[in-house]
Design an enzyme around this catalytic site. Structure first.
Site, PDB file in Angstrom:
ATOM      1  N   THR A   1      46.731  52.274   9.618  1.00 44.48           N
ATOM      2  CA  THR A   1      48.059  51.967  10.178  1.00 44.48           C
ATOM      3  C   THR A   1      49.008  53.165  10.027  1.00 44.48           C
ATOM      4  OG1 THR A   1      47.768  49.685   9.461  1.00 44.48           O
ATOM      5  CG2 THR A   1      49.988  50.333  10.141  1.00 44.48           C
TER       6      THR A   1
ATOM      7  N   LEU B   1      41.945  62.252  18.396  1.00 45.55           N
ATOM      8  CA  LEU B   1      40.580  61.732  18.509  1.00 45.55           C
ATOM      9  C   LEU B   1      40.131  61.045  17.230  1.00 45.55           C
ATOM     10  CD1 LEU B   1      39.148  64.989  20.189  1.00 45.55           C
ATOM     11  CD2 LEU B   1      39.815  62.873  21.366  1.00 45.55           C
TER      12      LEU B   1
ATOM     13  N   ASP C   1      51.263  58.199  13.576  1.00 46.46           N
ATOM     14  CA  ASP C   1      52.676  58.552  13.406  1.00 46.46           C
ATOM     15  C   ASP C   1      52.833  59.684  12.387  1.00 46.46           C
ATOM     16  OD1 ASP C   1      53.363  56.516  15.181  1.00 46.46           O
ATOM     17  OD2 ASP C   1      53.484  55.041  13.573  1.00 46.46           O
TER      18      ASP C   1
ATOM     19  N   SER D   1      51.902  55.608   2.766  1.00 48.32           N
ATOM     20  CA  SER D   1      50.678  56.429   2.668  1.00 48.32           C
ATOM     21  C   SER D   1      50.934  57.892   3.036  1.00 48.32           C
ATOM     22  CB  SER D   1      49.615  55.854   3.604  1.00 48.32           C
ATOM     23  OG  SER D   1      49.977  56.056   4.966  1.00 48.32           O
TER      24      SER D   1
ATOM     25  N   GLU E   1      58.478  52.623  22.064  1.00 53.16           N
ATOM     26  CA  GLU E   1      58.885  51.325  21.530  1.00 53.16           C
ATOM     27  C   GLU E   1      60.375  51.024  21.714  1.00 53.16           C
ATOM     28  OE1 GLU E   1      55.497  50.216  18.238  1.00 53.16           O
ATOM     29  OE2 GLU E   1      57.328  51.135  17.480  1.00 53.16           O
TER      30      GLU E   1
ATOM     31  N   ASP F   1      43.245  52.400   5.282  1.00 57.01           N
ATOM     32  CA  ASP F   1      44.122  51.710   6.234  1.00 57.01           C
ATOM     33  C   ASP F   1      44.599  52.763   7.240  1.00 57.01           C
ATOM     34  OD1 ASP F   1      46.105  50.368   7.597  1.00 57.01           O
ATOM     35  OD2 ASP F   1      47.185  49.689   5.821  1.00 57.01           O
TER      36      ASP F   1
ATOM     37  N   GLY G   1      49.171  50.894   4.252  1.00 57.50           N
ATOM     38  CA  GLY G   1      50.447  50.898   4.953  1.00 57.50           C
ATOM     39  C   GLY G   1      50.663  52.174   5.749  1.00 57.50           C
TER      40      GLY G   1
HETATM   41  O1  RIB Z   1      52.087  52.966  14.491  1.00 54.35           O
HETATM   42  C1  RIB Z   1      52.225  51.986  13.507  1.00 54.35           C
HETATM   43  C2  RIB Z   1      53.475  51.187  13.727  1.00 54.35           C
HETATM   44  O2  RIB Z   1      53.357  50.474  14.933  1.00 54.35           O
HETATM   45  C3  RIB Z   1      53.740  50.151  12.660  1.00 54.35           C
HETATM   46  O3  RIB Z   1      54.501  50.659  11.591  1.00 54.35           O
HETATM   47  C4  RIB Z   1      54.412  49.029  13.431  1.00 54.35           C
HETATM   48  O4  RIB Z   1      55.733  48.819  13.067  1.00 54.35           O
HETATM   49  C5  RIB Z   1      54.247  49.361  14.903  1.00 54.35           C
HETATM   50  O5  RIB Z   1      55.412  49.776  15.491  1.00 54.35           O
END
Ligand code: RIB
Length: 316
Positions: free
Chosen positions: A255, A222, A259, A298, A140, A253, A294
Site C-alpha cells: 500500500t 513495473l 506514492d 512505511s 483523486e 504491504d 501501511g
Molecule cells: O496509494 C495508496 C492510497 O490510495 C491510500 O493511502 C488510499 O488512501 C488511497 O488513496
C-alpha cells in the site's frame, strides 16, 4: 522556499489484514483495524518531506473525526498544511485490506476530496508563484482542478495519473514526467484518444506510443521489476528508454509504495537530478516502502538505509 506543491487527496486509511481477499458475496475476517494517514496526494507529500523537501499540500478534509488522523502524517512530516481547507461533510476514507502475500484491495470514498477547487490555491498569479518549482498532481481530486492547475503552473508538472481519470490531453502533455503503472499507462493512452491495435503489454511499446502522442517524458512503474524511463527530448527520432531495476525485498504491504516512489522522484527532481537519476533513487524508496505496514508509516527518512538495486539498467 517551497520545493514541491502537491494538489491532491487526503484520506484516513482504515487498514486490516486478511488471510486472503474475499470473493464477491463472501465475508472474511480481518485480523485488526488500524487508522492511518493516507490519500495519494498526502502520501506523496509526506514521502518527499521525510526525505528532505520543503512541501506544501493543497487539499480538503471534512469536519468529522477522520480529519485529524488523515492529516497527522502531514503534520509530523513537516508538510505545510496552511492550504488544507476544512469543508462540511466527511473526510476522504480508504478501506484497505492487505493479504498474506502483501497485496491490497482499496475502496476509496472521496468525501471532502471532491470539494477541492482551484481557488484554494489563490489567484492565477499566486498559483504561478506557488508552483514555481515542482507541482505534483494525481487522480483523486476533481479533474477540472487538475486541468486548471496544470494549465497555470509556473513550474515543472509531475502527473501521477492514479487512478486514471479523464483529464484534458493537454494536462497529460504538460507533464514532465507522466508517472503511471502498466495498467494506468494504457488508460492514459485511452484518455489521449490513442487506439491500440490489439492487446499490447510491452512497456517499451506503450511508452513509445505515449511519447509519440506528444508527451515530454514518461515513467512506467513495473512493481518488483523497477521502472521504465522514456524521455522524448533525448533523441530526435525516437524516445530514449532505460529500464531501471528495483532492489529485491520481501514485501509486507505494498500500500502506498507507488506514492513513495512518486514523492521521492519529485524530491530528487527538485534537487536537480536528471529523470533517470531520480528514478534510480525512487525505485529504492518504493522498495523500502513495501517492507513495512501501511503507506506513510512505511516511508523512509533522509537517514534511512535504502536497499540497493542489484544490477545496472539496460539502455534501449
Ligand atoms: O496509494 C495508496 C492510497 O490510495 C491510500 O493511502 C488510499 O488512501 C488511497 O488513496
Amino acid at each position: 522556499m517551497t520545493d514541491i506543491v502537491v494538489v491532491g487527496s487526503i484520506n484516513a486509511d482504515l487498514v486490516t489484514r486478511v488471510e486472503r481477499h474475499p470473493q464477491p458475496g463472501e465475508t472474511v475476517v480481518g485480523e485488526d483495524l488500524v487508522v492511518m494517514s493516507g490519500g495519494k496526494g498526502a502520501n506523496q507529500a509526506v514521502a518527499a518531506a521525510l526525505l528532505g523537501a520543503a512541501v506544501r499540500i493543497v487539499g480538503c478534509v471534512g469536519d468529522d473525526s477522520f480529519a485529524a488522523p488523515a492529516c497527522a502524517g502531514l503534520v509530523s512530516a513537516g508538510v505545510d498544511t496552511s492550504r488544507v481547507t476544512t469543508v462540511p461533510g466527511p473526510t476522504g476514507v480508504a478501506l484497505i485490506a492487505v493479504d498474506e502475500s502483501a497485496e491490497n484491495t482499496i475502496v476509496m470514498v472521496p468525501g471532502a476530496n471532491t470539494q477541492v477547487t482551484a481557488d484554494m490555491l489563490g489567484s492565477a498569479a499566486e498559483l504561478r508563484r506557488l508552483t514555481e518549482s515542482i507541482i505534483l498532481l494525481q487522480g483523486e481530486i476533481p479533474v477540472g482542478v487538475t486541468n486548471t492547475v496544470a494549465r497555470n503552473a509556473g513550474g515543472r508538472v509531475i502527473l501521477n495519473l492514479a487512478p486514471v481519470v479523464p483529464v484534458a490531453p493537454a494536462t497529460i502533455r504538460v507533464a514532465n514526467p507522466l508517472v503511471v503503472n502498466e495498467h494506468e499507462a494504457l488508460g492514459a493512452l485511452a484518455v489521449l484518444g490513442v487506439n491500440l491495435a490489439g492487446a499490447v503489454s510491452d512497456p517499451e511499446v506503450i511508452a513509445g506510443k505515449l511519447i509519440g502522442a506528444g508527451l515530454r517524458s514518461v515513467v512506467i512503474t513495473l512493481g518488483p521489476h523497477g521502472a521504465l524511463v522514456a524521455d522524448g527530448a533525448l533523441v530526435t527520432n525516437r524516445p530514449a528508454m532505460v529500464r531501471v531495476p528495483a532492489p529485491m525485498v520481501t514485501p509486507v504491504d505494498t500500500t502506498g509504495a507507488g506514492d513513495a516512489f512518486v514523492g521521492a522522484l519529485a524530491y530528487r527532481l527538485a534537487e536537480g537530478d536528471t529523470l533517470e537519476e531520480a528514478v534510480r533513487y525512487a525505485v529504492r524508496v518504493g522498495a523500502f516502502a513495501v517492507t513495512d505496514r501501511g503507506a506513510q508509516p512505511s516511508y523512509p527518512t533522509a537517514s534511512s538505509e535504502l536497499p540497493e538495486a542489484n544490477s545496472a539498467g539496460v539502455a534501449r
